[in-house]
Design an enzyme around this catalytic site. Structure first.
Site, PDB file in Angstrom:
ATOM      1  N   LYS A   1      -3.755   4.034  16.376  1.00  0.00           N
ATOM      2  CA  LYS A   1      -4.061   5.332  15.804  1.00  0.00           C
ATOM      3  C   LYS A   1      -3.412   5.385  14.416  1.00  0.00           C
ATOM      4  CE  LYS A   1      -2.820  10.109  16.935  1.00  0.00           C
ATOM      5  NZ  LYS A   1      -3.708  10.907  16.228  1.00  0.00           N
TER       6      LYS A   1
ATOM      7  N   HIS B   1      -0.140  13.814  19.696  1.00  0.00           N
ATOM      8  CA  HIS B   1       0.715  14.122  18.551  1.00  0.00           C
ATOM      9  C   HIS B   1       2.128  13.575  18.679  1.00  0.00           C
ATOM     10  CE1 HIS B   1      -2.660  16.928  18.258  1.00  0.00           C
ATOM     11  NE2 HIS B   1      -2.560  16.640  16.986  1.00  0.00           N
TER      12      HIS B   1
ATOM     13  N   CYS C   1       1.186  22.724  22.669  1.00  0.00           N
ATOM     14  CA  CYS C   1       1.287  21.734  21.588  1.00  0.00           C
ATOM     15  C   CYS C   1       0.633  22.317  20.339  1.00  0.00           C
ATOM     16  CB  CYS C   1       0.609  20.421  21.966  1.00  0.00           C
ATOM     17  SG  CYS C   1       0.497  19.306  20.553  1.00  0.00           S
TER      18      CYS C   1
ATOM     19  N   LYS D   1       1.160   8.319   9.640  1.00  0.00           N
ATOM     20  CA  LYS D   1       2.007   8.100   8.459  1.00  0.00           C
ATOM     21  C   LYS D   1       3.238   7.304   8.845  1.00  0.00           C
ATOM     22  CE  LYS D   1       0.518  11.987   5.711  1.00  0.00           C
ATOM     23  NZ  LYS D   1       0.440  13.344   6.201  1.00  0.00           N
TER      24      LYS D   1
ATOM     25  N   HIS E   1      -9.269  13.286   6.304  1.00  0.00           N
ATOM     26  CA  HIS E   1      -8.828  11.914   6.519  1.00  0.00           C
ATOM     27  C   HIS E   1      -9.977  11.087   7.091  1.00  0.00           C
ATOM     28  CE1 HIS E   1      -8.628  12.853  10.759  1.00  0.00           C
ATOM     29  NE2 HIS E   1      -7.649  13.731  10.609  1.00  0.00           N
TER      30      HIS E   1
ATOM     31  N   CYS F   1       3.186  15.188  23.900  1.00  0.00           N
ATOM     32  CA  CYS F   1       1.729  15.221  23.805  1.00  0.00           C
ATOM     33  C   CYS F   1       1.246  13.830  23.377  1.00  0.00           C
ATOM     34  CB  CYS F   1       1.291  16.257  22.771  1.00  0.00           C
ATOM     35  SG  CYS F   1      -0.400  15.993  22.208  1.00  0.00           S
TER      36      CYS F   1
ATOM     37  N   HIS G   1     -12.378  12.490   9.730  1.00  0.00           N
ATOM     38  CA  HIS G   1     -13.341  13.480   9.237  1.00  0.00           C
ATOM     39  C   HIS G   1     -14.493  12.807   8.501  1.00  0.00           C
ATOM     40  CE1 HIS G   1      -9.425  15.885   9.228  1.00  0.00           C
ATOM     41  NE2 HIS G   1     -10.096  16.249  10.303  1.00  0.00           N
TER      42      HIS G   1
ATOM     43  N   CYS H   1      -2.272  20.219  18.813  1.00  0.00           N
ATOM     44  CA  CYS H   1      -3.575  20.417  19.471  1.00  0.00           C
ATOM     45  C   CYS H   1      -4.023  21.866  19.385  1.00  0.00           C
ATOM     46  CB  CYS H   1      -3.508  20.082  20.963  1.00  0.00           C
ATOM     47  SG  CYS H   1      -3.142  18.394  21.387  1.00  0.00           S
TER      48      CYS H   1
HETATM   49  N1  MSP Z   1     -10.445  22.083  14.531  1.00  0.00           N
HETATM   50  C1  MSP Z   1     -10.578  21.307  15.719  1.00  0.00           C
HETATM   51  C2  MSP Z   1     -12.017  21.294  16.189  1.00  0.00           C
HETATM   52  C3  MSP Z   1     -12.609  22.634  16.440  1.00  0.00           C
HETATM   53  S1  MSP Z   1     -14.308  22.529  16.824  1.00  0.00           S
HETATM   54  C4  MSP Z   1     -14.716  24.052  17.283  1.00  0.00           C
HETATM   55  C5  MSP Z   1     -10.123  19.885  15.447  1.00  0.00           C
HETATM   56  N2  MSP Z   1     -10.034  19.523  14.169  1.00  0.00           N
HETATM   57  S2  MSP Z   1      -9.528  18.096  13.653  1.00  0.00           S
HETATM   58  O1  MSP Z   1      -9.563  18.174  12.223  1.00  0.00           O
HETATM   59  O2  MSP Z   1      -8.295  17.734  14.248  1.00  0.00           O
HETATM   60  O3  MSP Z   1     -10.580  17.052  14.151  1.00  0.00           O
HETATM   61  C6  MSP Z   1     -11.914  17.199  13.765  1.00  0.00           C
HETATM   62  C7  MSP Z   1     -12.755  16.081  14.342  1.00  0.00           C
HETATM   63  O4  MSP Z   1     -12.308  14.849  13.792  1.00  0.00           O
HETATM   64  C8  MSP Z   1     -12.653  15.973  15.848  1.00  0.00           C
HETATM   65  O5  MSP Z   1     -13.916  15.759  16.422  1.00  0.00           O
HETATM   66  C9  MSP Z   1     -11.768  14.772  16.038  1.00  0.00           C
HETATM   67  O6  MSP Z   1     -12.007  14.071  17.219  1.00  0.00           O
HETATM   68  C10 MSP Z   1     -12.158  13.944  14.835  1.00  0.00           C
HETATM   69  N3  MSP Z   1     -11.139  12.967  14.522  1.00  0.00           N
HETATM   70  C11 MSP Z   1      -9.855  13.183  14.149  1.00  0.00           C
HETATM   71  N4  MSP Z   1      -9.247  11.980  13.972  1.00  0.00           N
HETATM   72  C12 MSP Z   1     -10.115  10.985  14.248  1.00  0.00           C
HETATM   73  C13 MSP Z   1     -10.132   9.593  14.071  1.00  0.00           C
HETATM   74  N5  MSP Z   1      -9.057   8.897  13.712  1.00  0.00           N
HETATM   75  N6  MSP Z   1     -11.307   8.947  14.271  1.00  0.00           N
HETATM   76  C14 MSP Z   1     -12.481   9.602  14.523  1.00  0.00           C
HETATM   77  N7  MSP Z   1     -12.510  10.908  14.662  1.00  0.00           N
HETATM   78  C15 MSP Z   1     -11.297  11.600  14.833  1.00  0.00           C
HETATM   79  O7  MSP Z   1      -9.875  19.155  16.389  1.00  0.00           O
END
Ligand code: MSP
Length: 522
Positions: free
Chosen positions: A304, A153, A133, A307, A24, A150, A27, A136
């Site tokens: 944030k 979430h 959670c 959906k 998304h 949480c 990422h 998380c």
């Molecule tokens: N799998 C764990 C991280 C493990 S690292 C050893 C995780 N994954 S995640 O897919 O939820 O998030 C991955 C990264 O994307 C995190 O750094 C998180 O902060 C970032 N983001 C998730 N949503 C975001 C936004 N809306 N905006 C910017 N980055 C955010 O957490």
């Protein structure tokens, strides 16, 4: 005695992204941000290793797979591919992509770490009772809950009571506090450092680092112990070294690249990276990451993305419609790496039109056109004429003392050093601002000197003016490369600069086949 000059190395990582679904906006943002920094470093000569990957174990993923009636391995294979596809589209230049379900690459490092921690007496068995959670994949304290839910979430946690292995985090807390205070672990921005110090001040408990096996085993089994799997966060953090070969026969890359220069993570997970991860490394006797860059969240209409609110923005839609570089531009220029930033269609279009189509695109195309029309594309440096920078507008702000010099001089003395300082401080937004300040400066220069009129009176002087502008564009292409790799290449090709000692001495330009950025009609 001969001295071998060891090349500077640079190791940069993103978080590994949960493979419970495809990628998304968060990422795409994190990947692009880290890629800009990686490209900058690689281009400035550092031997760079840029790692990303997917986090594929844990209850969240198992449940998502079960919901789709798919075997978890197949499920994560599909999703990991979607992350790889997005990276390709975004031209993310990662050197490694680690997947935590990769039992050959990732698991040996995890097992090595675990056995070592057991040997050190850092792991013990106890009963855990508390709230968990699943979103998380983390235990959560009463204090962190907002209205019993949480905050990330918006869900009530589950109450869990079970036997777990625990990691002696508390043993390392004082040392970590000292390391953060003294910036040996440099947390940026500083506000995040303060947050961590408050948490450390309040006291740190040991943490659970295993979970009992369920009906389906999805995770890495605890060595020599049937019935438990390693807690997903514990093993996920190890990706940063397993990807370099930690625990494998050949640990050459670990020696070469560890510790990481910068670990890029979001604000929701930096506590794991600033406290738990350093403690795990101390337990393993490994050096600690130098910098943790904590970025904010990309929001939509100030909220944030979710959906249920219906404000989710799909990054691929923007990349497909407006191009990879347009998306990367927005990431770099419109979102501070240190704070939350809002992504809206209106803002995207407005800034695209103003700064890409009109700003950079127009500057390059009109300069190329004039060069072609007046000089058949060939412009050389005229040492006999030196045209000072006589512009008095906004764009000269902070550079007044340089107004008696030519554009290349101003770039060398002011723009390049500032840009480099910002990039080295991981401030991609300020670096981008500097580039666009130069775009504005060159536009102002053209407006003031009017080469399109001057050509009728003084050809030599016009050549010198275009020379100055072409030099400016040359340096823009260099500076903008980490942000807009495709555009930078197109500009470089069109300029046809002959470079001597790192500086252009002449240009043999070519017209662009297509505009760099077509204006979006809204
Ligand atoms: N799998 C764990 C991280 C493990 S690292 C050893 C995780 N994954 S995640 O897919 O939820 O998030 C991955 C990264 O994307 C995190 O750094 C998180 O902060 C970032 N983001 C998730 N949503 C975001 C936004 N809306 N905006 C910017 N980055 C955010 O957490």
């Amino acid at each position: 005695m001969t001295m071998t000059n060891k090349k500077e190395t640079f190791y940069i990582t993103t978080a590994i992204h949960y493979a419970n679904a495809g990628p998304h906006m968060g990422h795409a943002y994190e990947g692009a941000l880290a890629d800009i920094l990686a490209r900058y470093k690689r281009n400035s000569g550092a031997l760079t290793f840029f790692l990303s990957g997917t986090d594929e174990h844990g209850d969240k993923i198992l449940r998502a797979a079960q919901k789709e009636n798919t075997a978890p391995q197949l499920f994560v294979n599909n999703n990991a591919q979607k992350f790889k596809d997005l990276y390709k589209k975004l031209e993310i230049s990662n050197d490694g992509f680690i997947r935590t379900s990769d039992s050959e690459k990732h698991w040996p490092g995890v097992i090595k770490w675990w056995k070592n921690a057991v040997k050190n007496g850092d792991i013990y068995k106890s009963i855990y009772k508390g709230a968990y959670c699943v979103g998380c994949e983390s235990f959560i304290t009463d204090k962190e809950l907002i209205n019993g839910k949480c905050p990330y979430h918006d869900k009530e946690p589950q109450i869990i009571e079970e036997e777990n292995f625990f990691f002696k985090l508390s043993k390392y807390a004082p040392q970590i506090k000292h390391l953060i205070e003294s910036d040996e672990i440099n947390i940026i921005p500083k506000i995040r450092k303060k947050e961590m110090l408050i948490i450390l001040e309040e006291g740190i408990n040991d943490i659970s680092c295993s979970r009992p096996e369920r009906d389906i085993v999805w995770g890495i089994p605890v060595p020599d112990n049937s019935g438990q799997i390693i807690y997903v966060w514990t093993e996920a953090l190890i990706n940063y070294i397993s990807a370099l070969g930690y625990g494998l026969q050949d640990e050459k890359l670990v020696e070469q690249f560890w510790p990481a220069n910068v670990q890029v993570v979001g604000k929701d997970i930096f506590r794991f990276h600033a406290i738990v991860w350093p403690a795990m490394l101390l337990s393993a006797g490994l050096p600690l990451p130098k910098t943790i860059l904590v970025h904010g969240f990309v929001t939509s209409q100030g909220k944030k993305m979710s959906k249920s609110i219906g404000n989710v923005i799909d990054p691929e839609e923007y990349i497909d419609t407006y191009g990879t570089d347009a998306f990367r531009y927005f990431v770099a220029r419109e979102i501070s790496p240190f704070e939350d930033g809002d992504f809206t269609k209106e803002k995207f279009i407005e800034t695209y039109n103003a700064n890409l189509a009109n700003g950079l695109g127009n500057l390059v195309s009109r300069t190329l056109k004039m060069t072609e029309q007046y000089f058949d594309g060939k412009v050389e440096r005229r040492l006999d004429i030196d045209i000072p920078l006589q512009i008095t507008r906004e764009t000269l702000k902070g550079m007044e003392t340089l107004k008696d010099y030519s554009i290349p001089y101003v770039i060398q003395q002011n723009i390049l050093p500032n840009y480099t300082a910002q990039m080295n401080a991981y401030d991609t937004q300020s670096a981008a601002n500097i580039i666009w300040r130069l775009v504005g400066l060159l536009d102002g220069y053209i407006t003031d000197y009017e080469p399109f009129k001057l050509i009728k009176e003084d050809k030599d002087k016009t050549e010198n003016i275009l020379w100055n502008v072409l030099c400016g564009i040359h340096w823009i292409s260099k500076m903008v490369f980490p942000i807009l790799p495709d555009t930078a290449k197109k500009i470089t090709d069109a300029l046809g600069a002959t470079i001597v000692e790192n500086k252009p001495v002449s240009f043999q330009t070519q017209q662009l086949n297509k505009p760099l950025f077509v204006r979006i009609q809204s």
